[in-house]
Structures are given as structure tokens and as C-alpha cells.
Design a protein around this motif. Structure first.
Motif, PDB file in Angstrom:
ATOM      1  N   LEU A 257       6.267   7.951   2.228  1.00 31.75           N
ATOM      2  CA  LEU A 257       5.899   8.104   0.823  1.00 31.75           C
ATOM      3  C   LEU A 257       6.566   9.331   0.234  1.00 31.75           C
ATOM      4  O   LEU A 257       7.052   9.317  -0.900  1.00 31.75           O
ATOM      5  CB  LEU A 257       4.379   8.233   0.687  1.00 31.75           C
ATOM      6  CG  LEU A 257       3.560   6.955   0.871  1.00 31.75           C
ATOM      7  CD1 LEU A 257       2.086   7.307   0.991  1.00 31.75           C
ATOM      8  CD2 LEU A 257       3.792   5.991  -0.272  1.00 31.75           C
TER       9      LEU A 257
ATOM     10  N   THR B  69       1.549   7.928  -6.555  1.00 31.31           N
ATOM     11  CA  THR B  69       2.538   7.240  -5.722  1.00 31.31           C
ATOM     12  C   THR B  69       3.361   6.222  -6.506  1.00 31.31           C
ATOM     13  O   THR B  69       4.370   5.728  -6.016  1.00 31.31           O
ATOM     14  CB  THR B  69       1.835   6.529  -4.551  1.00 31.31           C
ATOM     15  OG1 THR B  69       0.778   5.699  -5.058  1.00 31.31           O
ATOM     16  CG2 THR B  69       1.257   7.549  -3.580  1.00 31.31           C
TER      17      THR B  69
ATOM     18  N   ILE C  66       5.301  -0.008  -3.053  1.00 31.30           N
ATOM     19  CA  ILE C  66       4.128   0.707  -2.534  1.00 31.30           C
ATOM     20  C   ILE C  66       3.038  -0.307  -2.228  1.00 31.30           C
ATOM     21  O   ILE C  66       2.745  -1.184  -3.041  1.00 31.30           O
ATOM     22  CB  ILE C  66       3.606   1.754  -3.536  1.00 31.30           C
ATOM     23  CG1 ILE C  66       4.718   2.719  -3.942  1.00 31.30           C
ATOM     24  CG2 ILE C  66       2.433   2.516  -2.927  1.00 31.30           C
ATOM     25  CD1 ILE C  66       5.246   3.584  -2.822  1.00 31.30           C
TER      26      ILE C  66
ATOM     27  N   SER D 130       0.772   3.180   1.411  1.00 27.30           N
ATOM     28  CA  SER D 130       1.951   3.325   2.268  1.00 27.30           C
ATOM     29  C   SER D 130       3.139   2.627   1.614  1.00 27.30           C
ATOM     30  O   SER D 130       2.988   1.880   0.650  1.00 27.30           O
ATOM     31  CB  SER D 130       1.689   2.740   3.667  1.00 27.30           C
ATOM     32  OG  SER D 130       1.363   1.371   3.572  1.00 27.30           O
ATOM     33  N   LYS D 131       4.317   2.856   2.176  1.00 26.46           N
ATOM     34  CA  LYS D 131       5.529   2.221   1.673  1.00 26.46           C
ATOM     35  C   LYS D 131       5.675   0.822   2.249  1.00 26.46           C
ATOM     36  O   LYS D 131       5.287   0.564   3.381  1.00 26.46           O
ATOM     37  CB  LYS D 131       6.756   3.057   2.083  1.00 26.46           C
ATOM     38  CG  LYS D 131       7.115   4.162   1.098  1.00 26.46           C
ATOM     39  CD  LYS D 131       8.043   3.638   0.034  1.00 26.46           C
ATOM     40  CE  LYS D 131       8.582   4.779  -0.818  1.00 26.46           C
ATOM     41  NZ  LYS D 131       9.470   4.276  -1.872  1.00 26.46           N
TER      42      LYS D 131
END
Length: 205
Positions: free
Chosen positions: A75, A148, A185, A202-203
Motif C-alpha cells: 500500500l 488509500t 485496492i 490491501s493491494k
């Protein structure tokens, strides 16, 4: 009248480029699928050598692709980058506890933030654990989505929360969990009877 004999000329036949050995090796190194095709069509080497060369070239071509596909992107590339983002939270981070792979901090009495990091300090996952029924849990989730995914509008952030079934009182989180992917994401929401609300970010690979 005697015809003059024309002088003989030696015309050397040129080998097509694609039939040259160097052409095959060029493609075997830079794009193995083409090199393998040329090697088999031209019958270069013995069959055993062609099989061995094919296996090596295939591995050389495929393994980097697999490595990229299976590598989870972080991230944030480092702790400094994430710390700058954390300043957007309207909470002070208290009781910060750093271990080898995690950094745990308290946003308030009901909300805990866990950062999963690698050996280089890059943040790969954010986990928010919330207990109770206060608005701080929803607010923290919205803020993490906005941090994010900074290009999302407030309406978009609200839609992500809605897609996670956060406001669906009939949804049974005790038995299920929800997942939403937005702009590379991934957001995941579930409920644990002991821990409470667990929201992770999380990615996407």
C-alpha cells in the motif's frame, strides 16, 4: 559473326535472415516463444537438445511473469510515506507497539489499527479492529478508504461502505464476509464475536 562469350559471374545466394542461427538465438533470448518456434521449424540441433533448450527458454520466459503475478504490492513503499498519510486521521495514535511484522496502535478506546509491514518497512496491509457500536468505527473505515483511495469522492467512499453491506442490518456478518475492489485496492469486512468488526485494506495483485 562470332558471338562473344559473356563472362561468367558468380552470384552468391543470400541466406534469408530468419534462417540464420543468430536470428534464432536473438529471439530465444529476448522473446523465447518465437525462438522456440524457429528452432523447431528449422530442425536445429538434435531432438534431445531441442527439448532441453525449449524447457530452459520456457522457464526463462514464464518464471518472471509468475513472480510478478504472485507478488503482493505494498500500500505504501515505506513507513515515512504512510506516517504522512496517517496525519489525516482525526485521532492521536496511542500505545504504539512495533514488532517484526506489525505495528499496532490505538485510535481510541474502541478502534485499533494494525499495520502489516515487510522487512523493508513497506506497509502491505491495514487492519482496523473495532468494538462497540459507536460511529467511530464507521468514521475510521471511511477515513481508511479515503486515505488509500485519495481520488474517490465522499460519495464514492460512501458507496464502498454500502457495497460492503455495512448498513445492511439483515446481513449476517457472523457467517459471512464482504469484499470490494476499487482502483487496485481491496477492502474486506467481517465480524468476529471476540474481536469485533475487522476491516482490512490491501493491494490487488
Amino acid at each position: 559473326m562470332v558471338k562473344k562469350k559473356q563472362p561468367e559471374t558468380n552470384l552468391k545466394r543470400r541466406t534469408p535472415v530468419f534462417q540464420n542461427v543468430w536470428f534464432m538465438w536473438f529471439w530465444l533470448i529476448f522473446f523465447p516463444p518465437v525462438g522456440i518456434l524457429l528452432m523447431w521449424r528449422r530442425g536445429r540441433f538434435t531432438k534431445v537438445k531441442r527439448i532441453v533448450a525449449t524447457l530452459i527458454a520456457t522457464a526463462y520466459f514464464v518464471f518472471p511473469i509468475i513472480a510478478v503475478m504472485t507478488t503482493t504490492l505494498p500500500l505504501y513503499n515505506n513507513q515515512k510515506e504512510f506516517l504522512e498519510k496517517k496525519l489525516k486521521l482525526p485521532y492521536s495514535l496511542e500505545n504504539v507497539k512495533k514488532e517484526d511484522e506489525t505495528i499496532t496502535s490505538k485510535l481510541n478506546d474502541d478502534v485499533t489499527l494494525i499495520e502489516n509491514i515487510d522487512d523493508n518497512g513497506a506497509v502491505h496491509e491495514l487492519i482496523m479492529v473495532g468494538q462497540g457500536e459507536g460511529t467511530d468505527i464507521v468514521l475510521s473505515m471511511g477515513l481508511l478508504i479515503g486515505m488509500t483511495n485519495p481520488d474517490l469522492s465522499q460519495k464514492d467512499v460512501g458507496q464502498v461502505l454500502k457495497d460492503l453491506r455495512l448498513f445492511d442490518e439483515s446481513y449476517k456478518y457472523q457467517k459471512n464476509e464482504t469484499k470490494v475492489e476499487k482502483n487496485t485496492i481491496r477492502y474486506n469486512l467481517k465480524y468476529d464475536q471476540d474481536a469485533g468488526v475487522i476491516f482490512s485494506v490491501s493491494k490487488v495483485n
